[in-house]
Design an enzyme around this catalytic site. Structure first.
Site, mmCIF file in Angstrom:
data_model
loop_
_atom_site.group_PDB
_atom_site.id
_atom_site.type_symbol
_atom_site.label_atom_id
_atom_site.label_comp_id
_atom_site.label_asym_id
_atom_site.label_seq_id
_atom_site.Cartn_x
_atom_site.Cartn_y
_atom_site.Cartn_z
ATOM 1 N N LYS A 193 0.636 -1.276 -0.072
ATOM 2 C CA LYS A 193 -0.058 0.032 -0.089
ATOM 3 C C LYS A 193 0.975 1.221 0.010
ATOM 4 O O LYS A 193 1.891 1.336 0.787
ATOM 5 C CB LYS A 193 -0.945 -0.036 1.118
ATOM 6 C CG LYS A 193 -1.892 1.301 1.349
ATOM 7 C CD LYS A 193 -2.864 1.100 2.494
ATOM 8 C CE LYS A 193 -3.683 2.543 2.525
ATOM 9 N NZ LYS A 193 -4.541 2.528 3.445
ATOM 10 N N ARG A 203 -10.648 10.040 1.412
ATOM 11 C CA ARG A 203 -10.531 10.729 2.658
ATOM 12 C C ARG A 203 -11.713 11.996 2.860
ATOM 13 O O ARG A 203 -12.143 12.165 3.995
ATOM 14 C CB ARG A 203 -9.225 11.447 2.802
ATOM 15 C CG ARG A 203 -8.210 10.326 3.103
ATOM 16 C CD ARG A 203 -6.867 10.788 3.038
ATOM 17 N NE ARG A 203 -5.831 9.689 2.994
ATOM 18 C CZ ARG A 203 -4.405 10.137 2.650
ATOM 19 N NH1 ARG A 203 -3.986 11.203 2.684
ATOM 20 N NH2 ARG A 203 -3.576 8.825 2.675
ATOM 21 N N LYS A 215 1.314 10.012 5.552
ATOM 22 C CA LYS A 215 1.244 8.690 5.955
ATOM 23 C C LYS A 215 2.741 7.768 5.817
ATOM 24 O O LYS A 215 2.660 6.926 5.567
ATOM 25 C CB LYS A 215 0.054 8.030 5.395
ATOM 26 C CG LYS A 215 -1.312 8.706 6.054
ATOM 27 C CD LYS A 215 -2.437 7.630 5.775
ATOM 28 C CE LYS A 215 -3.858 8.352 6.171
ATOM 29 N NZ LYS A 215 -4.876 7.344 6.228
ATOM 30 N N GLU A 231 7.263 -6.658 1.480
ATOM 31 C CA GLU A 231 6.051 -6.615 2.213
ATOM 32 C C GLU A 231 5.137 -7.568 1.803
ATOM 33 O O GLU A 231 4.618 -8.209 2.825
ATOM 34 C CB GLU A 231 5.036 -5.021 1.978
ATOM 35 C CG GLU A 231 5.862 -3.829 2.545
ATOM 36 C CD GLU A 231 5.436 -3.981 3.870
ATOM 37 O OE1 GLU A 231 4.845 -4.709 4.425
ATOM 38 O OE2 GLU A 231 5.644 -2.936 4.711
ATOM 39 N N LYS A 246 -2.312 -1.341 -3.900
ATOM 40 C CA LYS A 246 -3.058 -0.426 -3.833
ATOM 41 C C LYS A 246 -2.311 0.902 -3.771
ATOM 42 O O LYS A 246 -1.311 0.878 -3.127
ATOM 43 C CB LYS A 246 -3.845 -0.383 -2.366
ATOM 44 C CG LYS A 246 -4.632 0.825 -2.317
ATOM 45 C CD LYS A 246 -5.391 0.857 -0.958
ATOM 46 C CE LYS A 246 -6.275 1.837 -0.830
ATOM 47 N NZ LYS A 246 -6.648 2.156 0.700
ATOM 48 N N SER A 272 -10.004 5.767 -5.035
ATOM 49 C CA SER A 272 -11.026 6.693 -5.163
ATOM 50 C C SER A 272 -10.696 7.705 -6.396
ATOM 51 O O SER A 272 -11.157 8.337 -7.037
ATOM 52 C CB SER A 272 -11.469 7.439 -3.890
ATOM 53 O OG SER A 272 -9.934 7.908 -3.211
ATOM 54 N N TYR A 311 -15.059 1.214 -7.292
ATOM 55 C CA TYR A 311 -16.623 1.702 -6.999
ATOM 56 C C TYR A 311 -17.333 1.712 -8.301
ATOM 57 O O TYR A 311 -18.443 2.010 -8.244
ATOM 58 C CB TYR A 311 -15.975 3.296 -6.646
ATOM 59 C CG TYR A 311 -15.259 3.588 -5.564
ATOM 60 C CD1 TYR A 311 -15.720 3.224 -4.189
ATOM 61 C CD2 TYR A 311 -13.734 3.691 -5.661
ATOM 62 C CE1 TYR A 311 -14.952 3.252 -3.183
ATOM 63 C CE2 TYR A 311 -13.101 3.761 -4.627
ATOM 64 C CZ TYR A 311 -13.386 3.468 -3.354
ATOM 65 O OH TYR A 311 -12.774 3.535 -2.221
HETATM 66 C C1 PBG Z 1 -7.114 3.740 5.216
HETATM 67 C C2 PBG Z 1 -7.518 3.514 3.809
HETATM 68 C C3 PBG Z 1 -7.689 4.600 2.681
HETATM 69 C C4 PBG Z 1 -8.184 3.854 1.672
HETATM 70 C C5 PBG Z 1 -8.701 2.657 2.146
HETATM 71 N N1 PBG Z 1 -8.200 2.453 3.384
HETATM 72 C C6 PBG Z 1 -6.895 5.996 2.589
HETATM 73 C C7 PBG Z 1 -5.529 6.088 3.315
HETATM 74 O O1 PBG Z 1 -4.788 5.167 3.419
HETATM 75 O O2 PBG Z 1 -5.443 7.158 3.616
HETATM 76 C C8 PBG Z 1 -8.274 4.297 0.447
HETATM 77 C C9 PBG Z 1 -9.237 3.886 -0.564
HETATM 78 C C10 PBG Z 1 -9.400 4.702 -1.803
HETATM 79 O O3 PBG Z 1 -8.868 5.754 -2.003
HETATM 80 O O4 PBG Z 1 -10.440 4.361 -2.804
HETATM 81 N N2 PBG Z 1 -7.002 2.799 6.147
#
Ligand code: PBG
Length: 322
Positions: A193, A203, A215, A231, A246, A272, A311
């Site tokens: 990730k 968010r 992050k 990982e 991701k 997203s 989505y």
């Molecule tokens: C956080 C989490 C995130 C997403 C899924 N779980 C955002 C982040 O790590 O800040 C993002 C999913 C998306 O953007 O569609 N645990």
């Protein structure tokens, strides 16, 4: 003479030699849920995506099931008043997510329910872990994630999906699930990730942006590929059942490399920001939404993804049904 165009001559010939086939079975539908009754709010940066109150969530999940979508992934909107630095609400057995899981399992028992394990929707700091002096604590956070996963398993989740990127969380969760008797609850690990600006609209949807900093001390650097292999290797050793990459679109090379390295199913998260870009361009009339969506998801499968969180899941299911 070799003429590759012979195999592109007609639609049926093309169909016969098509290498990558996107299936409805590959889709996982992420859903935002909130408390309340009869409410459905569109996420401004994700046109066509809504936050659903529980009752409306159930009808959305029913529709997804009727379209043949096998799985949903749940993400809760938590009111600011229920957030704290320790993500205490994340392991409330009567919290929004456990209630949603129970309601879905009662209404649509065959639907595979995947729950997110991470503190950010519950964190007053907007981080995926407990914060101390502007640092994200690892092992203290893992202890909370374990409690969260146990509550979700108890509620009936089929897979818990740690998306936090703390070290050692897959092993800790696997061990806790096994000791509690949840031996058939699986772990879908967000293994590779990345710290990505493509999460912006998500968010917005959850009102979960970090209150300070970024992050990058836990999510990965977009520049790194070999680190993704490390990982994944760790998560496999720690007991993951499915590994995830991701975001998806900018990381197709990572999906491809992981495919060579593991026999576990690989999930890709069409996040997203990837959704928002397609929607925005389509709304301007600049691209054809349907064909771009199919092309995008097909590229993820071609790279090696077995499963795709998107989505667009309902739209794609409709397109694939013809
Ligand atoms: C956080 C989490 C995130 C997403 C899924 N779980 C955002 C982040 O790590 O800040 C993002 C999913 C998306 O953007 O569609 N645990």
């Amino acid at each position: 003479m070799s003429r590759p165009r012979r195999l592109r001559k007609t639609a049926n010939v093309r169909r016969m030699v098509q290498e990558t086939i996107l299936r409805i079975e590959d889709l996982i539908y992420p859903l935002f849920l909130m408390d309340g009754q009869g409410q459905k709010e569109e996420v401004p940066s994700m046109p066509g995506c809504f936050r659903y109150s529980l009752d409306l969530l159930i009808s959305e999940v029913k529709q997804a099931g009727e379209l043949g979508i096998p799985a949903v992934a749940l993400f809760p909107v938590i009111p600011e008043s229920q957030k704290d630095n320790f993500g205490t609400e994340s392991y409330n057995p009567d919290g929004l997510v456990p209630r949603a899981v129970r309601a879905i399992k009662q209404a649509i028992p065959e639907m595979v329910v995947i729950t997110d394990v991470a503190l950010d929707p519950y964190s007053s700091e907007g981080h995926d872990g407990i914060v101390q002096n502007h640092k994200i604590l690892n092992d203290e956070t893992v202890a909370v994630l374990v409690k969260q996963a146990l509550v979700q398993a108890e509620a009936g989740a089929d897979f818990v999906a740690p998306s936090d990127m703390m070290d050692g969380r897959v092993a800790a969760i696997r061990q806790a699930l096994d000791s509690a008797g949840w031996i058939h609850v699986g772990i879908l690990a967000y293994s590779a990730k990345y710290a990505s600006a493509y999460y912006g609209p998500f968010r917005d949807a959850l009102d979960s942006a970090p209150k300070f900093g970024d992050k990058k001390t836990y999510q990965m650097d977009a520049a790194n590929a070999r680190e993704a292999m490390k990982e994944v290797e760790l998560d496999v050793l720690e007991g993951a059942d499915i590994v995830m990459v991701k975001p998806a679109l900018s990381y197709l090379d990572i999906i491809h490399q992981i495919k060579q390295a593991t026999n576990l199913p690989i999930a890709a998260y069409n996040v997203s920001g990837e959704y928002a870009m397609i929607k925005a361009a389509a709304q301007q009339g600049w691209i054809n939404e349907k064909t771009v969506v199919l092309e995008t998801l097909t590229s993820m499968k071609r790279a090696g993804a077995d499963l795709i969180l998107t989505y667009f899941a309902k739209d794609v299911a409709l397109m694939l049904r013809g």
